[in-house]
Design a protein around this motif. Structure first.
Motif, PDB file in Angstrom:
ATOM      1  N   PHE A  19     -30.024 -47.224 -11.329  1.00 25.90           N
ATOM      2  CA  PHE A  19     -29.404 -46.806 -10.075  1.00 25.90           C
ATOM      3  C   PHE A  19     -28.199 -45.903 -10.356  1.00 25.90           C
ATOM      4  O   PHE A  19     -28.055 -44.841  -9.744  1.00 25.90           O
ATOM      5  N   VAL A  20     -27.352 -46.307 -11.288  1.00 21.46           N
ATOM      6  CA  VAL A  20     -26.184 -45.505 -11.655  1.00 21.46           C
ATOM      7  C   VAL A  20     -26.630 -44.158 -12.225  1.00 21.46           C
ATOM      8  O   VAL A  20     -26.055 -43.112 -11.898  1.00 21.46           O
ATOM      9  N   ALA A  21     -27.659 -44.160 -13.043  1.00 23.17           N
ATOM     10  CA  ALA A  21     -28.153 -42.909 -13.632  1.00 23.17           C
ATOM     11  C   ALA A  21     -28.684 -41.965 -12.552  1.00 23.17           C
ATOM     12  O   ALA A  21     -28.426 -40.755 -12.591  1.00 23.17           O
ATOM     13  N   LEU A  22     -29.425 -42.498 -11.581  1.00 17.40           N
ATOM     14  CA  LEU A  22     -29.939 -41.668 -10.492  1.00 17.40           C
ATOM     15  C   LEU A  22     -28.781 -41.137  -9.645  1.00 17.40           C
ATOM     16  O   LEU A  22     -28.775 -39.966  -9.267  1.00 17.40           O
ATOM     17  N   TYR A  23     -27.816 -41.975  -9.382  1.00 25.38           N
ATOM     18  CA  TYR A  23     -26.632 -41.548  -8.629  1.00 25.38           C
ATOM     19  C   TYR A  23     -25.935 -40.394  -9.355  1.00 25.38           C
ATOM     20  O   TYR A  23     -25.637 -39.364  -8.759  1.00 25.38           O
ATOM     21  N   ASP A  24     -25.685 -40.574 -10.640  1.00 22.24           N
ATOM     22  CA  ASP A  24     -25.008 -39.543 -11.425  1.00 22.24           C
ATOM     23  C   ASP A  24     -25.775 -38.223 -11.421  1.00 22.24           C
ATOM     24  O   ASP A  24     -25.178 -37.146 -11.410  1.00 22.24           O
ATOM     25  N   ALA A  25     -27.092 -38.306 -11.416  1.00 21.52           N
ATOM     26  CA  ALA A  25     -27.922 -37.108 -11.489  1.00 21.52           C
ATOM     27  C   ALA A  25     -28.063 -36.385 -10.146  1.00 21.52           C
ATOM     28  O   ALA A  25     -28.315 -35.179 -10.120  1.00 21.52           O
ATOM     29  N   THR A  26     -27.886 -37.096  -9.039  1.00 18.83           N
ATOM     30  CA  THR A  26     -28.215 -36.492  -7.747  1.00 18.83           C
ATOM     31  C   THR A  26     -27.104 -36.504  -6.705  1.00 18.83           C
ATOM     32  O   THR A  26     -27.180 -35.760  -5.724  1.00 18.83           O
TER      33      THR A  26
END
Length: 182
Positions: A19-26
Motif C-alpha cells: 500500500f505504501v509503495a503504491l501510494y509513493d508511486a501514484t
C-alpha cells in the motif's frame, strides 16, 4: 504482470508495505489531478486520503479492465465530484496578500496576477474540458488513457482538449492585449 498490479493484489491481501509503495508511486499525480478538479489544495489532500482509503478497501475488486492508474484516477474523480456536489464552498487564495508585502512587491504581484489569470481562464472552462486538459497535458496521459478515466470515446477527449486550448488562446490574447494597453 505489471508492478502496480502486483502491488494491488498484495494490498487486497492486506499488505501495508505494498500500500505504501503504491501510494509513493501514484499519489503525486493523483493529487495534482484532484487539485485541478477541486481548485483547492486542502480539499485535494482530503480527497487524496479518501481515495487511498477506498483503494485499501476496494483493491480486491479491481477487474483489470483498465490500467491501475486509470482505475485509481477514476476512484479519485468520483470522490472529487461527490465532494463538489456536497460542499459547494468558495475558495479564496490568501497567498497574494502575504507575498506582495516584500521589496519586490509589485513584480511579485504582477507575476501572481498573471498566474491567477491563467488559472481563472482554466477554471472558466467547463469541468469536462478542464479535466481532459489536465489528464492529457498535466499528467501526460494518451487520449486513449484519458478516455478510459473519463468514460467517454477517445474522439470526445480530443474534441474537449481542442476546445479548451482554443478558449485559452482567446483568453490569453485578450490578457496580453489589455496588458499592452496599460
Amino acid at each position: 504482470m505489471q508492478q502496480d498490479e502486483r502491488l494491488l493484489k498484495r494490498i487486497a491481501r492486506g499488505d501495508k508495505d505494498a500500500f505504501v509503495a503504491l501510494y509513493d508511486a501514484t499519489a503525486a499525480d493523483i493529487y495534482r489531478y484532484l487539485e485541478v478538479l477541486l481548485g483547492d489544495s486542502d480539499a485535494a489532500q482530503d480527497v487524496l486520503q479518501e481515495t487511498f482509503l477506498a483503494i485499501w478497501q476496494k483493491a480486491a475488486h479491481f477487474r483489470g479492465d483498465a490500467s491501475i492508474k486509470t482505475w485509481l484516477l477514476s476512484i479519485a474523480r468520483n470522490l472529487a465530484y461527490t465532494r463538489l456536489r456536497n460542499t459547494r464552498e468558495e475558495w479564496l487564495d490568501e497567498r497574494m496578500a502575504s507575498e506582495i508585502e516584500g521589496e519586490d512587491g509589485l513584480a511579485t504581484f504582477v507575476q501572481i496576477w498573471r498566474q491567477k489569470e491563467v488559472a481563472r481562464a482554466v477554471a472558466r472552462l467547463p469541468a469536462h474540458h478542464r479535466e481532459a486538459l489536465e489528464l492529457v497535458f498535466g499528467l501526460g496521459f494518451s487520449y486513449r488513457e484519458a478516455a478510459r478515466v473519463l468514460g467517454c470515446p477517445e474522439g470526445t477527449v480530443k474534441s474537449r482538449v481542442s476546445y479548451a486550448l482554443k478558449a485559452l488562446r482567446v483568453h490569453l490574447r485578450h490578457l496580453q492585449a489589455s496588458e499592452e494597453e496599460s
